[in-house]
Design a protein around this motif. Structure first.
Motif, mmCIF file in Angstrom:
data_model
loop_
_atom_site.group_PDB
_atom_site.id
_atom_site.type_symbol
_atom_site.label_atom_id
_atom_site.label_comp_id
_atom_site.label_asym_id
_atom_site.label_seq_id
_atom_site.Cartn_x
_atom_site.Cartn_y
_atom_site.Cartn_z
ATOM 1 N N THR A 672 -25.514 -19.970 -21.215
ATOM 2 C CA THR A 672 -26.309 -20.479 -22.326
ATOM 3 C C THR A 672 -26.191 -19.554 -23.542
ATOM 4 O O THR A 672 -26.145 -20.022 -24.689
ATOM 5 C CB THR A 672 -27.778 -20.608 -21.902
ATOM 6 N N ARG A 707 -34.247 -22.497 -23.510
ATOM 7 C CA ARG A 707 -34.984 -23.203 -22.448
ATOM 8 C C ARG A 707 -34.831 -24.711 -22.596
ATOM 9 O O ARG A 707 -34.601 -25.413 -21.607
ATOM 10 C CB ARG A 707 -36.453 -22.804 -22.506
ATOM 11 N N THR A 708 -34.959 -25.207 -23.849
ATOM 12 C CA THR A 708 -34.807 -26.644 -24.078
ATOM 13 C C THR A 708 -33.400 -27.101 -23.732
ATOM 14 O O THR A 708 -33.204 -28.134 -23.077
ATOM 15 C CB THR A 708 -35.118 -26.970 -25.548
ATOM 16 N N ARG A 711 -32.851 -26.999 -19.878
ATOM 17 C CA ARG A 711 -33.560 -28.072 -19.180
ATOM 18 C C ARG A 711 -32.845 -29.402 -19.332
ATOM 19 O O ARG A 711 -32.722 -30.168 -18.383
ATOM 20 C CB ARG A 711 -34.986 -28.173 -19.704
ATOM 21 N N ARG A 712 -32.350 -29.672 -20.558
ATOM 22 C CA ARG A 712 -31.687 -30.953 -20.803
ATOM 23 C C ARG A 712 -30.341 -31.018 -20.089
ATOM 24 O O ARG A 712 -29.997 -32.048 -19.490
ATOM 25 C CB ARG A 712 -31.507 -31.150 -22.294
ATOM 26 N N ARG A 714 -29.452 -29.357 -17.452
ATOM 27 C CA ARG A 714 -29.720 -29.424 -16.010
ATOM 28 C C ARG A 714 -30.044 -30.854 -15.583
ATOM 29 O O ARG A 714 -29.652 -31.305 -14.510
ATOM 30 C CB ARG A 714 -30.874 -28.490 -15.654
ATOM 31 N N GLY A 715 -30.756 -31.601 -16.458
ATOM 32 C CA GLY A 715 -31.061 -32.987 -16.137
ATOM 33 C C GLY A 715 -29.835 -33.882 -16.142
ATOM 34 O O GLY A 715 -29.843 -34.946 -15.513
#
Length: 803
Positions: A672, A707-708, A711-712, A714-715
Motif C-alpha cells: 500500500t 485504510r480506505t 479495505r476496498r 480487500r473487498g
C-alpha cells in the motif's frame, strides 16, 4: 347452654349431655349440623358427594363437597361448616361445578343456581339442579349442558341478574333451551334473597315451584349487559400465567368477541409482525381514501386492547368470603404483553395489506376480502374487480399480455425485452405472494430527462396497488439506509421507489435487503430490536444513465428508455393524454389481466422456460419470467447486460488490475505504501502509473488513505475480471502485497504455476481478452492529476448510442 358455647361445640363436633355438663361424651354429625345451619335437606345434600373431613392446621371438622371440572370429573372440593359461607380447596383452578351425583343428560331439564346450598334445596323439591361456583357460568362449563333444557334461578340482586344473562349467553346454542326464573321479591343492589330465603316463607315451596314454572325464555340484552360476556382473568402472583392468559384473549379480540359491536371488530384486532405487536388502521391523511396502514401498537393502546379483550379481577378474602373486584391493567402486565417478542401462535401474523386480488404460492387466487390465514394478508379492495378466470388458457394469457402492453404503447422502450421487464415488475407487485423467494430491484434508466421513467413506475403501482408509487429518499449512508429499510419492513410497505437518482445506486444495506426474505433492525427511537420481519417489498429506482455500485448490478433488472427527442417532455398527441387517469379507470381489467397470466401459467403446470438461471432470484425467474415467455413475451432477463455494463465496481476492478499490473514491473506485488508513492508521492509523474492513479483516486479522493484503499481492494480481491484477479499475501511486519494473477494459476496464493506477469502483458497486447479490455481502460486513463471521483456519480455510466 348459651348460643356461643353451643356453636363452638358444634364446630368441634362435640355436644354436652344434660346429665353431666362437665363431660364431653357424644360426637355430633357435622353433615347434619351443616344442613341445619344452612337450611338444607340432609338427604338431598348428601347426594352431592358430601363426606366428613378436617380442614386447616386446626383440623376442625367440615362437610366436604365434590367439585366437578369442565370435563365432568371430580377434581377438587368445597368445605362447609357452621357459621361460614364455605371455601374451595386452596390454590388456583380449584373452583368448579356442583352436581348431585350425576351429570346432565340430553333431554332433561336442569335448574342452575349459585352455589351448592341452593342446588341441594332444589334437589330436595325433586328438581335436577346444579350449583355454579359464582353467580354466573363460565363458558368452559357450558358443554356439560349440551342438549339440556336449562332454567336459571338467580338471586334477587343486581349481580345475580347480570350473572343470569351472562350464563344464558354462554349456554345459548349449546343447551336445547334457556329460560330465566324470577323469584318473588324485590331485586336489591346487594345480598338479595335466594332460593332458601324464599323457602323459609310459609308457602315458600309453592312460590319456588311457581317461579320455575313461569320461567321466561332468555333473550339477548343490550350492550351494557353484553360487557359481562368478556372472559375473566384472575390476577395472581403468578405473573407469567396471567400474561399468558391475557395474550390468548388478546389474540381472539375482534375474531371471537361478541361483546364488541360488529362494526368495531376490524379496528380492535391485534397482529404480530417480527415479534412486535401491530394493528391495521385507517389513514387520516388527505387523499388516502381511508386506506389501511400497518403501525406498531403503542403501550397506551395495548392497555386499551387488554381491557377490551378480557376483564381483569383480583380476589380478596373478606371474613369467610372471597370478594372479587375488577382492576385496570398494571404497568408490569402491559410490558409483559408488549415486549414478550413471541406469542406462540396466539396472535395472528400480518404479512401485509393489499387492495387488489393476488395469487398464492400454490397458484390459487386470493379474491375474498378480509384476512387470509394462508398468506397473512388483509385484502381490502377499494374498487370492484372482475372474477379472475379459474382455468385460463395460454391464449387467454397472451391476450392479457397484450392488454398490459397497451400501457406501454407510447413509451420509448428500447426493445421488447424492456417491455417484458416492465410486465415482470407489474406481475411481481400484484403477484408477490406467489414468489417463494426474492425479487430483483427494477431499475428504470433513460438517456434523457422527461422520457417517462417515474410515470412508468407509477403505472405499474397503480395497477397493482391502486395508488402511485411511494417515494423514499435514497442515501449512500448504510446506517441511514438501514433505518429506511427497517421502517419499510415494519410497515410492510409493498413497494419503494428511489426516484430520479443522480448518484450511484447501491450500498451494502440495500444489497442485503434485495436478496433477503427476512430483515431485522433497531426500532426507531427505541433500544429494542425487531424480530425477523418478512421482507416482501418490491424495490425500484429511476435515473438518467443509472450507475450501479457495490453489488447492485447483479441484483437489478433494468428497464431502458431511449428517446430520440431533445425535449421529450414537450411531446404531445398521446393516445391517452392522462395515462394515469386512464389506468385508474381501467385498473380492474388490467389487474385481472396480470393475474390471468400467472394463473394460466400455474394451470398449465408452470412449464420450464429455458435460459433463465439467475442466482438469488431462482423462483422469480421460474415463475415471473417463465409466465411472460410462456404467454408470448420476450425474455426480460436480456436487459441484465445493461446493469452489468453499468456496474462501476466492475470498472474499478478492471482499473486496479490494469494499474497494478502496469506498475508492478517485478511481478512481486505492491505494498500500500508503494502504491501511495506511485500515485500521490514522488513517483507520481511516471506514465506507467496513470491507470493505477485513476483507480486510487476513485477510491480515496483528493488525499490517499491507506485504510480506505486497503479495505476496498480487500473487498475486490479474488474477484475475477477477464481471467485475472487481485490477491494479497503478508510480506512481513503486518504488510501486505497486492498482486495480479491469472485464474489458470489457481487461488492458492503466490505459489502455483500459470502465466507470468510478462505472459499476461503479452496476452493483453495481442488482444486475446474480450469485453471491456485493458486497451479501453488505458485509453480512458488521463495523465493529468485530476481526481476522477469528485463527480463520478453524476457522470453518465453508459453510452446509449452504442445500445
Amino acid at each position: 347452654m348459651p348460643d356461643a358455647i353451643r356453636w363452638l361445640a358444634e364446630r368441634l363436633g362435640l355436644n354436652r349431655q344434660h346429665e353431666d355438663k362437665t363431660k364431653l361424651t357424644k360426637e355430633v354429625d357435622i353433615i347434619t349440623t351443616v344442613c341445619r345451619d344452612k337450611r338444607m335437606p340432609v338427604e338431598s345434600f348428601t347426594r352431592f358427594g358430601v363426606k366428613d373431613a378436617k380442614r386447616g392446621r386446626e383440623k376442625f371438622r367440615v362437610a366436604r363437597v365434590n367439585v366437578y371440572s369442565e370435563v365432568g370429573i371430580v377434581h377438587s372440593y368445597f368445605d362447609l361448616w357452621p357459621g361460614s359461607k364455605g371455601k374451595f380447596k386452596c390454590g388456583k383452578g380449584n373452583a368448579g361445578m356442583f352436581f348431585p351425583g350425576q351429570l346432565p343428560v340430553a333431554g332433561q331439564t336442569w335448574l342452575l343456581v349459585e352455589g351448592v346450598k341452593d342446588a341441594a334445596a332444589l334437589v330436595g323439591l325433586g328438581f335436577h339442579a346444579a350449583g355454579m361456583p359464582t353467580n354466573k357460568l363460565a363458558n368452559k362449563y357450558a358443554r356439560l349442558f349440551s342438549g339440556v333444557d336449562i332454567i336459571i334461578v338467580p338471586d334477587l340482586d343486581l349481580s345475580g341478574v347480570r350473572g343470569a344473562n351472562y350464563t344464558a349467553s354462554n349456554l345459548s346454542g349449546i343447551a336445547t333451551s334457556v329460560a330465566v326464573a324470577r323469584l318473588p321479591g324485590q331485586v336489591k343492589e346487594k345480598q338479595g334473597d335466594d332460593v332458601r330465603d324464599v323457602l323459609r316463607l310459609s308457602n315458600g315451596e309453592d312460590l319456588v315451584r311457581e317461579a320455575v314454572d313461569a320461567a321466561t325464555k332468555w333473550e339477548p340484552c343490550g350492550d351494557d349487559d353484553r360487557v359481562e360476556a368478556q372472559p375473566e382473568v384472575i390476577v395472581t402472583m403468578d405473573e407469567a400465567a396471567v400474561a399468558a392468559q391475557v395474550v390468548l384473549h388478546l389474540g381472539k379480540l375482534g375474531w371471537d368477541s361478541p361483546w364488541i359491536k360488529q362494526r368495531y371488530r376490524d379496528g380492535v384486532r391485534v397482529f404480530v409482525r417480527g415479534g412486535l405487536l401491530v394493528h391495521a388502521i385507517e389513514s387520516d391523511d388527505l387523499g388516502s381514501d381511508g386506506r389501511l396502514a400497518i403501525r406498531a401498537l403503542p403501550s397506551c393502546l395495548v392497555r386499551e386492547r387488554i381491557t377490551q379483550s378480557c376483564r381483569l379481577l383480583i380476589e380478596k378474602e373478606v371474613e369467610d368470603d372471597i370478594e372479587v373486584k375488577p382492576v385496570r391493567p398494571s404497568g408490569w402486565l402491559i410490558e409483559a404483553v408488549l415486549r414478550r417478542g413471541h406469542y406462540g401462535g396466539a396472535i395472528r401474523p400480518l404479512s401485509g395489506i393489499i387492495e387488489s386480488p393476488t395469487i398464492r404460492v400454490d397458484g390459487s387466487i386470493l379474491q375474498a376480502p378480509g384476512y387470509d390465514l394462508r398468506t397473512g394478508l388483509i385484502y381490502r379492495p377499494t374498487v370492484e374487480f372482475p372474477v379472475v378466470p379459474h382455468l385460463p388458457t395460454q391464449i387467454d394469457a397472451a391476450k392479457a399480455l397484450s392488454d398490459l402492453h397497451e400501457v406501454l404503447a407510447e413509451f420509448p422502450m428500447l426493445d421488447g425485452a424492456d417491455r417484458s421487464a416492465w410486465v415482470a415488475m407489474v406481475l411481481s407487485m400484484i403477484g408477490r405472494s406467489c414468489i417463494d423467494g426474492c425479487v430483483p430491484l427494477f431499475a428504470i434508466t433513460a438517456n434523457i430527462r422527461g422520457a417517462g421513467k417515474s410515470l412508468l413506475v407509477d403505472s405499474a403501482t397503480l395497477i397493482a396497488y391502486g395508488h402511485r408509487a411511494g417515494r423514499h429518499a435514497f442515501t449512500r449512508d448504510d446506517n441511514e439506509m438501514r433505518k429506511v429499510i427497517t421502517a419499510v419492513a415494519l410497515a410492510a410497505t409493498p413497494s419503494v421507489l428511489f426516484d430520479n437518482l443522480d448518484v450511484q445506486l447501491g450500498g451494502a444495506a440495500l444489497d442485503a435487503a434485495i436478496t433477503s426474505l427476512v430483515w431485522s433492525g433497531r426500532v426507531l427511537g427505541q433500544s429494542q430490536m425487531t424480530g425477523d420481519l418478512p421482507m416482501r417489498t418490491v424495490w425500484s429506482a429511476t435515473g438518467n444513465n443509472l450507475a450501479f455500485g457495490s453489488d447492485i448490478g447483479r441484483r437489478g433488472l433494468p428497464i431502458r428508455l431511449q428517446s430520440s427527442l431533445e425535449h421529450p417532455e414537450d411531446r404531445s398527441g398521446f393516445r391517452h393524454p392522462d395515462l394515469l387517469g386512464w389506468i385508474e379507470s381501467e385498473r380492474p381489467r388490467l389487474a385481472v389481466a396480470a393475474l390471468t397470466i400467472l394463473r394460466a401459467y400455474f394451470v398449465a403446470g408452470c412449464p420450464i422456460q429455458s435460459g433463465g438461471d439467475w442466482g438469488s432470484f431462482e423462483n422469480f425467474s421460474a415463475v415471473i419470467r417463465g409466465a411472460i415467455i410462456w404467454a408470448g413475451g420476450q425474455n426480460p432477463l436480456a436487459t441484465r447486460e445493461t446493469a452489468l455494463a453499468c456496474d462501476d465496481t466492475t470498472g474499478l476492478l478492471g482499473k486496479l488490475i490494469v494499474g497494478i499490473e502496469q506498475a508492478d514491473s517485478s511481478g512481486e506485488g505492491l505494498t500500500t505504501k508503494e502504491i501511495e508513492r506511485m500515485t500521490f508521492g514522488r513517483d507520481v509523474d511516471s506514465p506507467s502509473h496513470d491507470a493505477l492513479f485513476e483507480a486510487v483516486a476513485e477510491i480515496c479522493g483528493d488525499r490517499f488513505n491507506g485504510r480506505t484503499f486497503g479495505r476496498r481492494v480487500r473487498g475486490l480481491s479474488g474477484r475475477v475480471w477477464q481471467g485475472q484477479f487481485i490477491e494479497s499475501k503478508p510480506a512481513g511486519g503486518g504488510v501486505k502485497r497486492w498482486r495480479v494473477r491469472n485464474v489458470e494459476s489457481g487461488f492458492d496464493g503466490f505459489s502455483g504455476t500459470g502465466l507470468s506477469s510478462s505472459d499476461t502483458k503479452t496476452k493483453c497486447e495481442q488482444g486475446e481478452l474480450s469485453g471491456l479490455d485493458r486497451d479501453d481502460l488505458e485509453a480512458k486513463s488521463v495523465p493529468q492529476r485530476v481526481n476522477p471521483s469528485n463527480q463520478p456519480e453524476s457522470q453518465p455510466a453508459n453510452d446509449w448510442g452504442e445500445l
